[in-house]
Design a protein around this motif. Structure first.
Motif, PDB file in Angstrom:
ATOM      1  N   ILE A   1       0.845  -1.203   0.000  1.00  0.00           N
ATOM      2  CA  ILE A   1       0.000   0.000   0.000  1.00  0.00           C
ATOM      3  C   ILE A   1       0.875   1.246   0.000  1.00  0.00           C
ATOM      4  CG2 ILE A   1      -1.613   1.363   1.398  1.00  0.00           C
ATOM      5  CD1 ILE A   1      -2.874  -1.381   2.218  1.00  0.00           C
ATOM      6  N   ARG A   2       1.920   1.249   0.831  1.00  0.00           N
ATOM      7  CA  ARG A   2       2.829   2.407   0.877  1.00  0.00           C
ATOM      8  C   ARG A   2       3.542   2.595  -0.455  1.00  0.00           C
ATOM      9  NH1 ARG A   2       4.969   1.363   6.876  1.00  0.00           N
ATOM     10  NH2 ARG A   2       3.396   2.604   7.929  1.00  0.00           N
ATOM     11  N   GLN A   3       3.987   1.499  -1.060  1.00  0.00           N
ATOM     12  CA  GLN A   3       4.649   1.595  -2.362  1.00  0.00           C
ATOM     13  C   GLN A   3       3.684   2.136  -3.417  1.00  0.00           C
ATOM     14  OE1 GLN A   3       6.053  -2.415  -2.910  1.00  0.00           O
ATOM     15  NE2 GLN A   3       7.952  -2.042  -1.789  1.00  0.00           N
ATOM     16  N   GLY A   4       2.446   1.662  -3.389  1.00  0.00           N
ATOM     17  CA  GLY A   4       1.438   2.140  -4.335  1.00  0.00           C
ATOM     18  C   GLY A   4       1.121   3.607  -4.126  1.00  0.00           C
ATOM     19  N   ALA A   5       1.026   4.024  -2.864  1.00  0.00           N
ATOM     20  CA  ALA A   5       0.758   5.424  -2.549  1.00  0.00           C
ATOM     21  C   ALA A   5       1.904   6.307  -3.036  1.00  0.00           C
ATOM     22  CB  ALA A   5       0.540   5.599  -1.052  1.00  0.00           C
ATOM     23  N   GLN A   6       3.141   5.840  -2.832  1.00  0.00           N
ATOM     24  CA  GLN A   6       4.296   6.624  -3.286  1.00  0.00           C
ATOM     25  C   GLN A   6       4.327   6.718  -4.808  1.00  0.00           C
ATOM     26  OE1 GLN A   6       6.603   8.461  -1.378  1.00  0.00           O
ATOM     27  NE2 GLN A   6       6.849   9.251  -3.443  1.00  0.00           N
ATOM     28  N   ALA A   7       4.036   5.617  -5.492  1.00  0.00           N
ATOM     29  CA  ALA A   7       4.015   5.634  -6.961  1.00  0.00           C
ATOM     30  C   ALA A   7       2.943   6.590  -7.467  1.00  0.00           C
ATOM     31  CB  ALA A   7       3.773   4.223  -7.500  1.00  0.00           C
TER      32      ALA A   7
ATOM     33  N   ASN B   1      -1.438  21.217  -3.852  1.00  0.00           N
ATOM     34  CA  ASN B   1      -1.199  19.873  -3.319  1.00  0.00           C
ATOM     35  C   ASN B   1      -2.460  19.283  -2.695  1.00  0.00           C
ATOM     36  OD1 ASN B   1       1.407  19.587  -4.220  1.00  0.00           O
ATOM     37  ND2 ASN B   1       2.330  20.353  -2.331  1.00  0.00           N
ATOM     38  N   GLN B   2      -3.342  20.127  -2.169  1.00  0.00           N
ATOM     39  CA  GLN B   2      -4.631  19.628  -1.680  1.00  0.00           C
ATOM     40  C   GLN B   2      -5.428  19.025  -2.837  1.00  0.00           C
ATOM     41  OE1 GLN B   2      -6.795  22.661   0.439  1.00  0.00           O
ATOM     42  NE2 GLN B   2      -5.350  22.676   2.136  1.00  0.00           N
ATOM     43  N   GLN B   3      -5.441  19.711  -3.973  1.00  0.00           N
ATOM     44  CA  GLN B   3      -6.166  19.200  -5.139  1.00  0.00           C
ATOM     45  C   GLN B   3      -5.555  17.882  -5.606  1.00  0.00           C
ATOM     46  OE1 GLN B   3      -8.908  20.438  -5.083  1.00  0.00           O
ATOM     47  NE2 GLN B   3      -9.185  21.936  -6.692  1.00  0.00           N
ATOM     48  N   LYS B   4      -4.237  17.793  -5.590  1.00  0.00           N
ATOM     49  CA  LYS B   4      -3.574  16.554  -5.997  1.00  0.00           C
ATOM     50  C   LYS B   4      -3.876  15.417  -5.027  1.00  0.00           C
ATOM     51  CE  LYS B   4       0.320  18.845  -8.206  1.00  0.00           C
ATOM     52  NZ  LYS B   4       1.764  19.051  -8.083  1.00  0.00           N
ATOM     53  N   ALA B   5      -3.943  15.734  -3.730  1.00  0.00           N
ATOM     54  CA  ALA B   5      -4.264  14.707  -2.729  1.00  0.00           C
ATOM     55  C   ALA B   5      -5.681  14.191  -2.947  1.00  0.00           C
ATOM     56  CB  ALA B   5      -4.102  15.276  -1.322  1.00  0.00           C
ATOM     57  N   ILE B   6      -6.597  15.075  -3.288  1.00  0.00           N
ATOM     58  CA  ILE B   6      -7.975  14.666  -3.588  1.00  0.00           C
ATOM     59  C   ILE B   6      -7.983  13.762  -4.819  1.00  0.00           C
ATOM     60  CG2 ILE B   6     -10.215  15.510  -4.393  1.00  0.00           C
ATOM     61  CD1 ILE B   6      -9.647  18.026  -2.598  1.00  0.00           C
TER      62      ILE B   6
ATOM     63  N   CYS C   1      -7.132   5.958  -6.554  1.00  0.00           N
ATOM     64  CA  CYS C   1      -6.959   4.637  -5.935  1.00  0.00           C
ATOM     65  C   CYS C   1      -8.031   3.658  -6.408  1.00  0.00           C
ATOM     66  CB  CYS C   1      -6.990   4.754  -4.415  1.00  0.00           C
ATOM     67  SG  CYS C   1      -5.523   5.538  -3.735  1.00  0.00           S
ATOM     68  N   GLU C   2      -9.163   4.180  -6.803  1.00  0.00           N
ATOM     69  CA  GLU C   2     -10.271   3.345  -7.276  1.00  0.00           C
ATOM     70  C   GLU C   2     -10.183   3.044  -8.770  1.00  0.00           C
ATOM     71  OE1 GLU C   2     -12.560   1.977  -5.260  1.00  0.00           O
ATOM     72  OE2 GLU C   2     -11.478   2.893  -3.590  1.00  0.00           O
ATOM     73  N   ARG C   3      -9.212   3.647  -9.457  1.00  0.00           N
ATOM     74  CA  ARG C   3      -9.014   3.452 -10.908  1.00  0.00           C
ATOM     75  C   ARG C   3     -10.295   3.740 -11.701  1.00  0.00           C
ATOM     76  NH1 ARG C   3      -4.106   3.539 -12.494  1.00  0.00           N
ATOM     77  NH2 ARG C   3      -3.324   1.527 -13.089  1.00  0.00           N
ATOM     78  N   PRO C   4     -10.873   4.946 -11.561  1.00  0.00           N
ATOM     79  CA  PRO C   4     -12.119   5.258 -12.265  1.00  0.00           C
ATOM     80  C   PRO C   4     -11.890   5.415 -13.770  1.00  0.00           C
ATOM     81  CG  PRO C   4     -11.243   7.235 -11.268  1.00  0.00           C
ATOM     82  CD  PRO C   4     -10.365   6.087 -10.808  1.00  0.00           C
ATOM     83  N   ALA C   5     -12.934   5.206 -14.551  1.00  0.00           N
ATOM     84  CA  ALA C   5     -12.859   5.421 -15.995  1.00  0.00           C
ATOM     85  C   ALA C   5     -13.092   6.891 -16.330  1.00  0.00           C
ATOM     86  CB  ALA C   5     -13.900   4.549 -16.710  1.00  0.00           C
ATOM     87  N   VAL C   6     -13.805   7.599 -15.438  1.00  0.00           N
ATOM     88  CA  VAL C   6     -14.147   9.001 -15.651  1.00  0.00           C
ATOM     89  C   VAL C   6     -13.908   9.764 -14.353  1.00  0.00           C
ATOM     90  CG1 VAL C   6     -16.008  10.627 -16.215  1.00  0.00           C
ATOM     91  CG2 VAL C   6     -15.959   8.373 -17.292  1.00  0.00           C
ATOM     92  N   ILE C   7     -13.370  10.968 -14.488  1.00  0.00           N
ATOM     93  CA  ILE C   7     -13.237  11.864 -13.335  1.00  0.00           C
ATOM     94  C   ILE C   7     -13.976  13.154 -13.675  1.00  0.00           C
ATOM     95  CG2 ILE C   7     -11.657  13.375 -12.092  1.00  0.00           C
ATOM     96  CD1 ILE C   7      -9.750  11.244 -11.793  1.00  0.00           C
ATOM     97  N   LEU C   8     -14.793  13.634 -12.759  1.00  0.00           N
ATOM     98  CA  LEU C   8     -15.507  14.895 -12.892  1.00  0.00           C
ATOM     99  C   LEU C   8     -14.854  15.910 -11.965  1.00  0.00           C
ATOM    100  CD1 LEU C   8     -19.112  13.427 -12.651  1.00  0.00           C
ATOM    101  CD2 LEU C   8     -17.754  13.798 -14.711  1.00  0.00           C
TER     102      LEU C   8
END
Length: 163
Positions: free
Chosen positions: A15-21, A44-49, A55-62
């Protein structure tokens, strides 16, 4: 050690490796991962969001006004990240944004809405030079006179675009 403890430790490491990647992909500094989100800069707040969603690998982001409240530099950096999501992750991205530079740099297609009525649709270049858009949001000057793309122009425009 019991097998469950070893397995849990391995899971945490993964999980930590995935979060870092993911943080690396979003150009989120490693030091930011240990901070409370409220302590991060607006960009960076926007990037964290985004990272949380990804993490859910969505097909679409709004994204609803992702550049609101960001500095010009943060907005440009976030635009680069969003563009990469579409290009490298194959993700569809729908953006509602007032920052014209962000929209023109991120979107393949743009729809401009003026008081609830669609007044233009097409590529950023087509929309940028559309007389109705210029008259409604930018005044009567042309794109070249306004030097769009090299200055930070924020307008009351509601722009919807996507990949």
């Amino acid at each position: 050690q019991p097998a469950g403890v070893v397995g849990a430790a391995r899971d945490i490491t993964l999980i930590r490796q995935g979060a870092q990647a993911l943080a690396d992909q979003l150009q989120l500094r490693a030091s930011s991962l240990a901070q409370d989100v409220g302590e991060l800069s607006g960009g960076n707040q926007q990037k964290a969001i985004l990272a949380r969603w990804l993490c859910e690998r969505p097909a679409v982001i709004l994204l609803d006004e992702p550049a609101a409240g960001l500095s010009s530099a943060e907005s440009a950096e976030l635009a680069h990240v969003v563009r990469r999501l579409a290009d490298e992750w194959g993700m569809a991205v729908l953006v509602v944004e007032h920052d014209m530079n962000f929209v023109m740099g991120v979107c393949d297609q743009v729809v401009v809405i003026d008081f609830g009525k669609k007044i233009a649709e097409g590529t950023p270049e087509h929309v940028r030079n559309n007389p109705d858009v210029i008259a409604a949001y930018l005044g009567d000057k042309t794109d070249d006179e306004l030097d769009i793309g090299t200055t930070d122009i924020r307008t009351p425009t509601m722009v919807v675009g996507g990949r």
